[in-house]
Design a protein around this motif. Structure first.
Motif, PDB file in Angstrom:
ATOM      1  N   GLY A 173       0.815  -1.202   0.000  1.00 44.79           N
ATOM      2  CA  GLY A 173       0.000   0.000   0.000  1.00 44.79           C
ATOM      3  C   GLY A 173       0.850   1.253   0.000  1.00 44.79           C
ATOM      4  O   GLY A 173       2.023   1.247   0.393  1.00 44.79           O
ATOM      5  N   ALA A 174       0.262   2.352  -0.454  1.00 49.94           N
ATOM      6  CA  ALA A 174       0.977   3.622  -0.544  1.00 49.94           C
ATOM      7  C   ALA A 174       1.452   4.074   0.837  1.00 49.94           C
ATOM      8  O   ALA A 174       0.753   3.932   1.836  1.00 49.94           O
ATOM      9  CB  ALA A 174       0.080   4.685  -1.164  1.00 49.94           C
ATOM     10  N   ARG A 175       2.644   4.633   0.871  1.00 47.41           N
ATOM     11  CA  ARG A 175       3.239   5.072   2.128  1.00 47.41           C
ATOM     12  C   ARG A 175       2.475   6.267   2.702  1.00 47.41           C
ATOM     13  O   ARG A 175       1.968   7.114   1.974  1.00 47.41           O
ATOM     14  CB  ARG A 175       4.706   5.443   1.890  1.00 47.41           C
ATOM     15  CG  ARG A 175       5.503   5.695   3.157  1.00 47.41           C
ATOM     16  CD  ARG A 175       6.917   6.129   2.816  1.00 47.41           C
ATOM     17  NE  ARG A 175       7.627   5.093   2.077  1.00 47.41           N
ATOM     18  CZ  ARG A 175       8.292   4.079   2.635  1.00 47.41           C
ATOM     19  NH1 ARG A 175       8.297   3.960   3.950  1.00 47.41           N
ATOM     20  NH2 ARG A 175       8.921   3.208   1.887  1.00 47.41           N
ATOM     21  N   ALA A 176       2.406   6.331   4.006  1.00 48.94           N
ATOM     22  CA  ALA A 176       1.831   7.463   4.746  1.00 48.94           C
ATOM     23  C   ALA A 176       0.371   7.703   4.402  1.00 48.94           C
ATOM     24  O   ALA A 176      -0.083   8.843   4.330  1.00 48.94           O
ATOM     25  CB  ALA A 176       2.652   8.734   4.509  1.00 48.94           C
ATOM     26  N   THR A 177      -0.380   6.635   4.161  1.00 50.82           N
ATOM     27  CA  THR A 177      -1.822   6.745   3.939  1.00 50.82           C
ATOM     28  C   THR A 177      -2.540   5.830   4.925  1.00 50.82           C
ATOM     29  O   THR A 177      -2.059   4.736   5.232  1.00 50.82           O
ATOM     30  CB  THR A 177      -2.213   6.366   2.498  1.00 50.82           C
ATOM     31  OG1 THR A 177      -1.769   5.036   2.222  1.00 50.82           O
ATOM     32  CG2 THR A 177      -1.579   7.330   1.504  1.00 50.82           C
ATOM     33  N   ALA A 178      -3.720   6.265   5.389  1.00 52.78           N
ATOM     34  CA  ALA A 178      -4.409   5.537   6.455  1.00 52.78           C
ATOM     35  C   ALA A 178      -4.874   4.152   6.021  1.00 52.78           C
ATOM     36  O   ALA A 178      -4.863   3.216   6.803  1.00 52.78           O
ATOM     37  CB  ALA A 178      -5.594   6.361   6.944  1.00 52.78           C
ATOM     38  N   GLY A 179      -5.315   3.993   4.789  1.00 53.46           N
ATOM     39  CA  GLY A 179      -5.852   2.719   4.341  1.00 53.46           C
ATOM     40  C   GLY A 179      -4.896   1.897   3.515  1.00 53.46           C
ATOM     41  O   GLY A 179      -5.336   1.064   2.705  1.00 53.46           O
ATOM     42  N   ALA A 180      -3.590   2.071   3.702  1.00 53.13           N
ATOM     43  CA  ALA A 180      -2.606   1.382   2.864  1.00 53.13           C
ATOM     44  C   ALA A 180      -2.745  -0.129   2.964  1.00 53.13           C
ATOM     45  O   ALA A 180      -2.684  -0.837   1.951  1.00 53.13           O
ATOM     46  CB  ALA A 180      -1.198   1.812   3.258  1.00 53.13           C
ATOM     47  N   HIS A 181      -2.936  -0.640   4.173  1.00 48.38           N
ATOM     48  CA  HIS A 181      -3.021  -2.095   4.329  1.00 48.38           C
ATOM     49  C   HIS A 181      -4.299  -2.653   3.715  1.00 48.38           C
ATOM     50  O   HIS A 181      -4.290  -3.771   3.172  1.00 48.38           O
ATOM     51  CB  HIS A 181      -2.931  -2.471   5.819  1.00 48.38           C
ATOM     52  CG  HIS A 181      -4.013  -1.886   6.669  1.00 48.38           C
ATOM     53  ND1 HIS A 181      -4.128  -0.535   6.917  1.00 48.38           N
ATOM     54  CD2 HIS A 181      -5.057  -2.465   7.326  1.00 48.38           C
ATOM     55  CE1 HIS A 181      -5.163  -0.311   7.697  1.00 48.38           C
ATOM     56  NE2 HIS A 181      -5.753  -1.474   7.955  1.00 48.38           N
ATOM     57  N   ARG A 182      -5.388  -1.878   3.750  1.00 51.98           N
ATOM     58  CA  ARG A 182      -6.629  -2.340   3.127  1.00 51.98           C
ATOM     59  C   ARG A 182      -6.515  -2.358   1.603  1.00 51.98           C
ATOM     60  O   ARG A 182      -7.009  -3.285   0.948  1.00 51.98           O
ATOM     61  CB  ARG A 182      -7.797  -1.451   3.568  1.00 51.98           C
ATOM     62  CG  ARG A 182      -8.155  -1.567   5.033  1.00 51.98           C
ATOM     63  CD  ARG A 182      -9.493  -0.920   5.323  1.00 51.98           C
ATOM     64  NE  ARG A 182      -9.482   0.507   4.970  1.00 51.98           N
ATOM     65  CZ  ARG A 182      -9.112   1.477   5.802  1.00 51.98           C
ATOM     66  NH1 ARG A 182      -8.714   1.161   7.034  1.00 51.98           N
ATOM     67  NH2 ARG A 182      -9.143   2.731   5.428  1.00 51.98           N
ATOM     68  N   ALA A 183      -5.887  -1.331   1.043  1.00 49.88           N
ATOM     69  CA  ALA A 183      -5.711  -1.287  -0.408  1.00 49.88           C
ATOM     70  C   ALA A 183      -4.879  -2.464  -0.891  1.00 49.88           C
ATOM     71  O   ALA A 183      -5.197  -3.095  -1.914  1.00 49.88           O
ATOM     72  CB  ALA A 183      -5.055   0.032  -0.821  1.00 49.88           C
ATOM     73  N   ALA A 184      -3.800  -2.785  -0.175  1.00 46.60           N
ATOM     74  CA  ALA A 184      -2.951  -3.916  -0.569  1.00 46.60           C
ATOM     75  C   ALA A 184      -3.715  -5.226  -0.505  1.00 46.60           C
ATOM     76  O   ALA A 184      -3.616  -6.068  -1.406  1.00 46.60           O
ATOM     77  CB  ALA A 184      -1.703  -3.963   0.319  1.00 46.60           C
ATOM     78  N   ALA A 185      -4.487  -5.421   0.567  1.00 48.09           N
ATOM     79  CA  ALA A 185      -5.246  -6.663   0.707  1.00 48.09           C
ATOM     80  C   ALA A 185      -6.315  -6.776  -0.378  1.00 48.09           C
ATOM     81  O   ALA A 185      -6.537  -7.857  -0.943  1.00 48.09           O
ATOM     82  CB  ALA A 185      -5.882  -6.729   2.094  1.00 48.09           C
TER      83      ALA A 185
END
Length: 415
Positions: A173-185
């Motif tokens: 996921g994109a660095r320094a973003t709140a939903g990075a882990h959700r986007a990656a999943a």
């Protein structure tokens, strides 16, 4: 893909790439098409029965790229029966800044506990001639700050028996973003569904070495999955770069008679092969043409200064435009939003003893920048049976000072 002009064969000179890597103008043992300069095959006499063509041999394959790691000649591999070097906590001039073990847990929402991400996940399998090990672990800095792991990992089998297809998908996921882990999943799940629904056709194309069909089909599936991610950003009222992820995948056939291994995806990371005790950079090149993703076959991983991004050092144009353009912005101006990552594809033929490594930037960057890490992993993984899950976790977590991001890696040992 247009063949190079037949006026004169290109030289085979080497060049110096980023991080001190040496690369050549020829790519790894890919599924390449016959050259226009190849002599025509002899025709059978009239009335004679046509005999099937002989199977390709090692001499028929294009030259391999020279190793980029280790920078110094590797130490001799252990003799049969001799122990391999013990695992290490770190390499380099000193210990990393952060502790090696987790410190703080990510903040949890009592109504969103299904969104929690484990610190580390491990997986593995053995099919056909290959043994797979995969890991995704939170980086040292995220462990210290209590941030969730931005990397996601999916390992899935579709189908049964020798017709099965194994998918390894990893995303960051994109660095320094709140939903990075959700986007990656989410992007891992979407590409998993897309590949799963098409697995029978993909497995057939792999066994038949249909490079063109694989390239175009996987490009469409990748574009759709990343497109859904951009649509999700719009639904949440976010800019595309605020809900984005890289995506890197491996396709492995369960058929022991098929040694084709396919990489595809979009975004930064690493694809390496360990052969004869030395590492080779297998990352396919990608053009830097604004608005037009380009995919390279057999092209070097990086362009030299002053070289067009879709040319080899000898001037051969080995990439092709897939015709996927970014729509213009308002009033016909430049495209809106950040440029999209180009699609990358590599289809290669494995040999017994190879180790193919796919990873996110958390491992790719220290592997390219710290020769000692490459030397250590080469000695740990060469000339031996594949490590168990715990051993593979320890090897993939060897740390380097200054590199504290999440690490996700999948390695395939060939029997």
């Amino acid at each position: 893909m247009r063949p190079a002009p037949a006026s004169a064969p290109p030289p085979t000179g080497h060049r110096q790439g980023p991080h001190g890597r040496t690369t050549s103008g020829t790519g790894p043992a890919d599924l390449t098409e016959p050259s226009a300069q190849d002599p025509p095959a002899a025709r059978p006499a009239p009335g004679a029965a046509a005999s099937p063509p002989p199977p390709p041999t090692a001499s028929d394959l294009p030259p391999l790229p020279p190793p980029f790691l280790p920078a110094q000649p590797p130490q001799p591999l252990p003799a049969p029966g001799e122990d391999h070097p013990a695992p290490r906590d770190y390499v380099g001039s000193g210990p990393p800044t952060y502790d090696a073990e987790p410190t703080a847990l990510p903040s949890a929402d009592p109504d969103g506990l299904d969104g929690l991400v484990a610190d580390t996940v491990l997986d593995g399998a053995r099919y056909g001639t290959c043994t797979l090990r995969a890991v995704s672990a939170r980086g040292d800095s995220a462990r210290y700050r209590g941030d969730p792991r931005r990397d996601a990992l999916l390992v899935a089998r579709f189908g049964a028996g020798e017709q099965a297809l194994i998918l390894v998908a990893m995303a960051t996921g994109a660095r320094a973003t709140a939903g990075a882990h959700r986007a990656a999943a989410e992007v891992c799940q979407w590409i998993g569904r897309a590949v799963g629904r098409s697995h029978a056709r993909l497995a057939e194309d792999l066994r038949a070495a249909r490079r063109g069909e694989l390239k175009s089909g996987l490009h469409r599936l990748t574009d759709r999955s990343l497109g859904r991610l951009r649509a999700g950003a719009a639904e949440q009222g976010l800019a595309p770069e605020e809900y984005a992820a890289t995506l890197r995948c491996l396709l492995l056939p369960a058929d022991p008679g098929c040694r084709t291994r396919v990489f595809f995806g979009a975004g930064a990371g690493g694809l390496f092969r360990l052969r004869d005790g030395a590492w080779q950079d297998m990352e396919p090149g990608a053009g830097d043409v604004a608005g037009e993703p380009v995919v390279g076959f057999g092209s070097p991983p990086r362009a030299r200064p002053g070289q067009a991004p879709d040319e080899t050092p000898e001037g051969d144009r080995l990439t092709m435009d897939l015709g996927v353009t970014t729509p213009p912005g308002p009033s016909g101006g430049p495209p809106a939003g950040p440029p999209r990552e180009p699609f990358r594809f590599r289809a290669s033929v494995a040999r017994p003893g190879d180790v193919l490594l796919l990873c996110t930037t958390g491992l790719a960057e220290p592997l390219l920048s710290e020769p000692e890490l490459g030397e250590h992993l080469a000695r740990r993984w060469s000339g031996r049976t594949p490590p168990g899950l715990a051993e593979f976790l320890a090897d993939s977590r060897v740390r380097v000072k200054g590199y504290a991001d999440d690490r996700t890696a999948a390695a395939v040992w060939e029997a």
